[in-house]
Design a protein around this motif. Structure first.
Motif, PDB file in Angstrom:
ATOM      1  N   PRO A 129       0.835  -1.201   0.000  1.00 20.72           N
ATOM      2  CA  PRO A 129       0.000   0.000   0.000  1.00 20.72           C
ATOM      3  C   PRO A 129       0.871   1.253   0.000  1.00 20.72           C
ATOM      4  N   CYS A 130       0.458   2.230  -0.744  1.00 17.42           N
ATOM      5  CA  CYS A 130       1.258   3.435  -0.924  1.00 17.42           C
ATOM      6  C   CYS A 130       0.445   4.649  -0.488  1.00 17.42           C
ATOM      7  N   ALA A 131       1.037   5.474   0.371  1.00 15.94           N
ATOM      8  CA  ALA A 131       0.357   6.671   0.858  1.00 15.94           C
ATOM      9  C   ALA A 131       1.024   7.936   0.326  1.00 15.94           C
ATOM     10  N   LEU A 132       1.577   7.862  -0.860  1.00 19.09           N
ATOM     11  CA  LEU A 132       2.276   8.989  -1.463  1.00 19.09           C
ATOM     12  C   LEU A 132       1.316  10.147  -1.712  1.00 19.09           C
ATOM     13  N   SER A 133       1.782  11.354  -1.455  1.00 19.62           N
ATOM     14  CA  SER A 133       1.022  12.560  -1.779  1.00 19.62           C
ATOM     15  C   SER A 133       1.796  13.339  -2.837  1.00 19.62           C
ATOM     16  N   LEU A 134       1.098  13.863  -3.812  1.00 15.47           N
ATOM     17  CA  LEU A 134       1.724  14.630  -4.884  1.00 15.47           C
ATOM     18  C   LEU A 134       1.582  16.131  -4.652  1.00 15.47           C
ATOM     19  N   LEU A 192       4.996   7.936 -12.387  1.00 16.89           N
ATOM     20  CA  LEU A 192       4.879   6.807 -11.469  1.00 16.89           C
ATOM     21  C   LEU A 192       5.068   5.531 -12.270  1.00 16.89           C
ATOM     22  N   GLU A 193       6.057   4.748 -11.912  1.00 19.79           N
ATOM     23  CA  GLU A 193       6.371   3.539 -12.670  1.00 19.79           C
ATOM     24  C   GLU A 193       6.340   2.329 -11.746  1.00 19.79           C
ATOM     25  N   ASP A 194       5.653   1.289 -12.195  1.00 27.21           N
ATOM     26  CA  ASP A 194       5.520   0.030 -11.462  1.00 27.21           C
ATOM     27  C   ASP A 194       4.756   0.198 -10.144  1.00 27.21           C
ATOM     28  N   PHE A 195       3.857   1.146 -10.095  1.00 26.30           N
ATOM     29  CA  PHE A 195       2.964   1.305  -8.947  1.00 26.30           C
ATOM     30  C   PHE A 195       1.739   0.426  -9.149  1.00 26.30           C
ATOM     31  N   ARG A 196       1.121   0.000  -8.075  1.00 29.93           N
ATOM     32  CA  ARG A 196      -0.128  -0.745  -8.170  1.00 29.93           C
ATOM     33  C   ARG A 196      -1.217   0.209  -8.671  1.00 29.93           C
ATOM     34  N   LEU A 197      -2.061  -0.272  -9.562  1.00 34.73           N
ATOM     35  CA  LEU A 197      -3.094   0.561 -10.165  1.00 34.73           C
ATOM     36  C   LEU A 197      -3.995   1.236  -9.124  1.00 34.73           C
ATOM     37  N   VAL A 240      -4.483   5.463  -8.711  1.00 34.71           N
ATOM     38  CA  VAL A 240      -5.767   6.181  -8.668  1.00 34.71           C
ATOM     39  C   VAL A 240      -5.845   7.043  -7.407  1.00 34.71           C
ATOM     40  N   ARG A 241      -5.476   6.488  -6.273  1.00 36.78           N
ATOM     41  CA  ARG A 241      -5.542   7.214  -5.003  1.00 36.78           C
ATOM     42  C   ARG A 241      -4.535   8.363  -4.967  1.00 36.78           C
ATOM     43  N   VAL A 242      -3.305   8.101  -5.397  1.00 36.53           N
ATOM     44  CA  VAL A 242      -2.228   9.087  -5.345  1.00 36.53           C
ATOM     45  C   VAL A 242      -2.530  10.274  -6.251  1.00 36.53           C
ATOM     46  N   VAL A 243      -3.039  10.018  -7.437  1.00 37.53           N
ATOM     47  CA  VAL A 243      -3.294  11.085  -8.396  1.00 37.53           C
ATOM     48  C   VAL A 243      -4.306  12.096  -7.836  1.00 37.53           C
ATOM     49  N   GLN A 244      -5.199  11.655  -7.000  1.00 38.42           N
ATOM     50  CA  GLN A 244      -6.190  12.554  -6.421  1.00 38.42           C
ATOM     51  C   GLN A 244      -5.564  13.590  -5.488  1.00 38.42           C
ATOM     52  N   THR A 245      -4.321  13.376  -5.066  1.00 40.94           N
ATOM     53  CA  THR A 245      -3.643  14.335  -4.179  1.00 40.94           C
ATOM     54  C   THR A 245      -2.855  15.379  -4.966  1.00 40.94           C
ATOM     55  N   GLY A 246      -2.852  15.282  -6.280  1.00 37.95           N
ATOM     56  CA  GLY A 246      -2.023  16.153  -7.108  1.00 37.95           C
ATOM     57  C   GLY A 246      -2.757  17.336  -7.695  1.00 37.95           C
ATOM     58  N   ARG A 247      -3.211  18.235  -6.867  1.00 35.33           N
ATOM     59  CA  ARG A 247      -3.970  19.392  -7.342  1.00 35.33           C
ATOM     60  C   ARG A 247      -3.151  20.323  -8.237  1.00 35.33           C
ATOM     61  N   SER A 248      -1.847  20.393  -8.014  1.00 36.66           N
ATOM     62  CA  SER A 248      -1.003  21.307  -8.790  1.00 36.66           C
ATOM     63  C   SER A 248      -0.345  20.630  -9.991  1.00 36.66           C
ATOM     64  N   LEU A 249      -0.673  19.357 -10.250  1.00 39.64           N
ATOM     65  CA  LEU A 249      -0.049  18.621 -11.351  1.00 39.64           C
ATOM     66  C   LEU A 249      -0.368  19.244 -12.700  1.00 39.64           C
ATOM     67  N   ARG A 250       0.673  19.360 -13.519  1.00 38.10           N
ATOM     68  CA  ARG A 250       0.503  19.789 -14.910  1.00 38.10           C
ATOM     69  C   ARG A 250       0.759  18.620 -15.852  1.00 38.10           C
ATOM     70  N   THR A 251       1.645  17.698 -15.429  1.00 44.29           N
ATOM     71  CA  THR A 251       1.981  16.533 -16.244  1.00 44.29           C
ATOM     72  C   THR A 251       1.992  15.296 -15.361  1.00 44.29           C
ATOM     73  N   LEU A 252       1.329  14.251 -15.824  1.00 46.91           N
ATOM     74  CA  LEU A 252       1.307  12.969 -15.123  1.00 46.91           C
ATOM     75  C   LEU A 252       1.638  11.873 -16.119  1.00 46.91           C
ATOM     76  N   ILE A 253       2.615  11.045 -15.764  1.00 48.96           N
ATOM     77  CA  ILE A 253       2.996   9.903 -16.591  1.00 48.96           C
ATOM     78  C   ILE A 253       2.869   8.656 -15.721  1.00 48.96           C
ATOM     79  N   VAL A 254       2.136   7.670 -16.195  1.00 48.97           N
ATOM     80  CA  VAL A 254       2.000   6.404 -15.480  1.00 48.97           C
ATOM     81  C   VAL A 254       2.562   5.322 -16.389  1.00 48.97           C
ATOM     82  N   LYS A 255       3.609   4.635 -15.918  1.00 48.31           N
ATOM     83  CA  LYS A 255       4.251   3.583 -16.706  1.00 48.31           C
ATOM     84  C   LYS A 255       4.056   2.241 -16.026  1.00 48.31           C
ATOM     85  N   ALA A 256       3.649   1.262 -16.790  1.00 51.16           N
ATOM     86  CA  ALA A 256       3.565  -0.129 -16.355  1.00 51.16           C
ATOM     87  C   ALA A 256       2.864  -0.310 -15.012  1.00 51.16           C
TER      88      ALA A 256
END
Length: 136
Positions: free
Chosen positions: A80-85, A93-98, A102-118
């Motif tokens: 389980p990952c409690a990362l905040s963006l 984010l690479e090799d993270f559990r799907l 989903v949960r982590v991306v919701q913490t990224g209010r200031s995000l301009r670019t998001l890349i999800v790999k594998a």
């Protein structure tokens, strides 16, 4: 390789961009602790295991106030990952559990670019053939 990195980073306290393109073989927590001392850091790309990720998350906002660009590759068994963006503009984010993505991306209010790999747990038909090979 990773045994000397914490000492090397202590000699470079004003580093603004750090990219480590290898999996640390040992002393991952010591490496994360050394990275936390780089208060000028704006860009970071590292491979990290779950204990290292937890330590990174606990201290990131206070220790790395200038960090805006982050690329994390999770190694080892996923958990389980409690990362905040919070405060980040560009994240990969690479090799993270799907579900974690989903949960982590919701913490990224200031995000301009998001890349999800594998993402782990993604249906194979959603991955490119190169990513499918990497997971087998």
């Amino acid at each position: 390789q990773s045994a000397f990195l914490p000492k090397l980073l202590q000699r470079c306290p004003r580093v603004k961009s750090l990219r480590l393109d290898f999996r640390p073989l040992q002393k991952e927590l010591a490496l994360v602790q050394a990275i936390m001392q780089l208060v000028c850091l704006e860009r970071l790309r590292i491979y990290v295991d779950m204990p290292g990720l937890d330590l990174f998350q606990t201290h990131r906002v206070d220790s790395l106030p200038r960090l805006r660009f982050l690329h994390l590759v999770v190694v080892g068994p996923p958990g389980p990952c409690a990362l905040s963006l919070e405060g980040l503009e560009e994240v990969a984010l690479e090799d993270f559990r799907l579900p974690d993505v989903v949960r982590v991306v919701q913490t990224g209010r200031s995000l301009r670019t998001l890349i999800v790999k594998a993402p782990i747990g993604a249906r194979p038909e959603l991955l490119s053939s190169e990513e499918q090979e990497r997971h087998h």
